[in-house]
Write a protein that holds these residues in place. Structure first.
Motif, PDB file in Angstrom:
ATOM      1  N   VAL A   1      -0.746  -3.864   2.597  1.00  0.00           N
ATOM      2  CA  VAL A   1      -0.446  -4.647   3.534  1.00  0.00           C
ATOM      3  C   VAL A   1      -1.345  -4.591   4.851  1.00  0.00           C
ATOM      4  O   VAL A   1      -1.500  -3.740   5.224  1.00  0.00           O
ATOM      5  CB  VAL A   1       1.023  -4.408   4.018  1.00  0.00           C
TER       6      VAL A   1
ATOM      7  N   MET B   1       3.824 -11.013   3.537  1.00  0.00           N
ATOM      8  CA  MET B   1       4.549 -10.564   2.344  1.00  0.00           C
ATOM      9  C   MET B   1       5.391 -11.805   1.528  1.00  0.00           C
ATOM     10  O   MET B   1       5.831 -11.419   0.726  1.00  0.00           O
ATOM     11  CB  MET B   1       5.243  -9.295   2.818  1.00  0.00           C
TER      12      MET B   1
ATOM     13  N   CYS C   1       0.811   0.162   4.852  1.00  0.00           N
ATOM     14  CA  CYS C   1       0.958  -0.594   5.919  1.00  0.00           C
ATOM     15  C   CYS C   1       0.295  -0.147   7.117  1.00  0.00           C
ATOM     16  O   CYS C   1       1.046   0.700   7.937  1.00  0.00           O
ATOM     17  CB  CYS C   1       2.316  -1.015   6.120  1.00  0.00           C
TER      18      CYS C   1
ATOM     19  N   THR D   1      10.930  -6.055   3.021  1.00  0.00           N
ATOM     20  CA  THR D   1      10.032  -7.050   2.032  1.00  0.00           C
ATOM     21  C   THR D   1       9.145  -5.916   1.287  1.00  0.00           C
ATOM     22  O   THR D   1       9.018  -5.940  -0.018  1.00  0.00           O
ATOM     23  CB  THR D   1       9.429  -8.181   2.555  1.00  0.00           C
ATOM     24  N   VAL D   2       8.377  -4.949   1.985  1.00  0.00           N
ATOM     25  CA  VAL D   2       7.630  -4.158   1.187  1.00  0.00           C
ATOM     26  C   VAL D   2       8.438  -3.205   0.181  1.00  0.00           C
ATOM     27  O   VAL D   2       8.091  -3.201  -0.910  1.00  0.00           O
ATOM     28  CB  VAL D   2       6.746  -3.332   2.387  1.00  0.00           C
TER      29      VAL D   2
END
Length: 232
Positions: A50, A103, A118, A137-138
């Motif tokens: 990310v 994302m 991230c 979400t990750v």
């Protein structure tokens, strides 16, 4: 799809400024790699990156880990051009997929990621609820038990402790030869303080609420800290 050529001047400026602002920048990626290697072993693994613009995760982890493939996400087309260029230089393009967006643009899949990072992204998300949404979400895209590394600016903007660390950060730039007035402008003009600082405990609470466990702080330099953990 990133079709336009990258901007070499922008790439050089990004690399230089990152290493001034975070003198242990390269060590950070080495430390994250060590954590991933211990968790993943020698197996083939898919990594979600990310904030992949700039391509430093690709440079640091791609050549020495031939069993790793990367999906990188970034909102900046210009920065993704740099990442694409680096992947080509390193001859790892076949193991790299780059997505311009957030994302939300990463399509759900049964083949979830074996690891994720991230790095230097979360502090650009101002709203705490949006920070949580990003982490959730990750996590939703990761396999159970998959390792995750988060690196972000942190601290209580009202606390003396953060102000003391800010003075150290200023000294990084002064020692690099930056004019004192410009350094002061970087602070008083709102540059560094425009990013979203939240206390360390709040970051750990967000990780927990997002579904991560085994949360351990492993990295600190100046204004920035790093946490390693696992998707529950």
């Amino acid at each position: 799809m990133i079709n336009k050529p990258y901007n070499p001047e922008m790439a050089l400026a990004y690399e230089k400024n990152a290493r001034i602002s975070i003198p242990t920048y390269d060590a950070l990626f080495t430390m994250a790699q060590a954590y991933f290697r211990m968790q993943l072993g020698e197996k083939e693994a898919s990594l979600l990156v990310v904030g992949a613009g700039g391509g430093n995760e690709l440079s640091a982890w791609g050549p020495s880990n031939p069993n790793w493939s990367f999906t990188g996400v970034d909102i900046s087309e210009e920065m993704l051009k740099i990442a694409k260029h680096k992947a080509a230089q390193l001859d790892i393009e076949s193991r790299v997929t780059l997505i311009q967006g957030t994302m939300d643009d990463v399509q759900p899949s049964d083949a979830k990621f074996d690891a994720a990072s991230c790095i230097l992204v979360l502090h650009f998300v101002n709203d705490v609820k949006e920070k949580l949404k990003l982490l959730q979400t990750v996590k939703a895209h990761m396999k159970p038990g998959a390792p995750f590394v988060l690196v972000t600016a942190y601290g209580d903007p009202q606390a003396a402790e953060l102000q003391d660390r800010l003075q150290v950060w200023k000294s990084f730039w002064l020692d690099a030869g930056t004019e004192p007035k410009r350094v002061q402008d970087m602070v008083e003009g709102g540059g560094i303080m425009k990013i979203s600082f939240i206390p360390e405990k709040e970051i750990e609470c967000l990780l927990t609420e997002a579904g991560f466990t085994h949360i351990t702080k492993f990295y600190v330099t100046g204004l920035f800290g790093g946490w390693m953990c696992k998707a529950d």
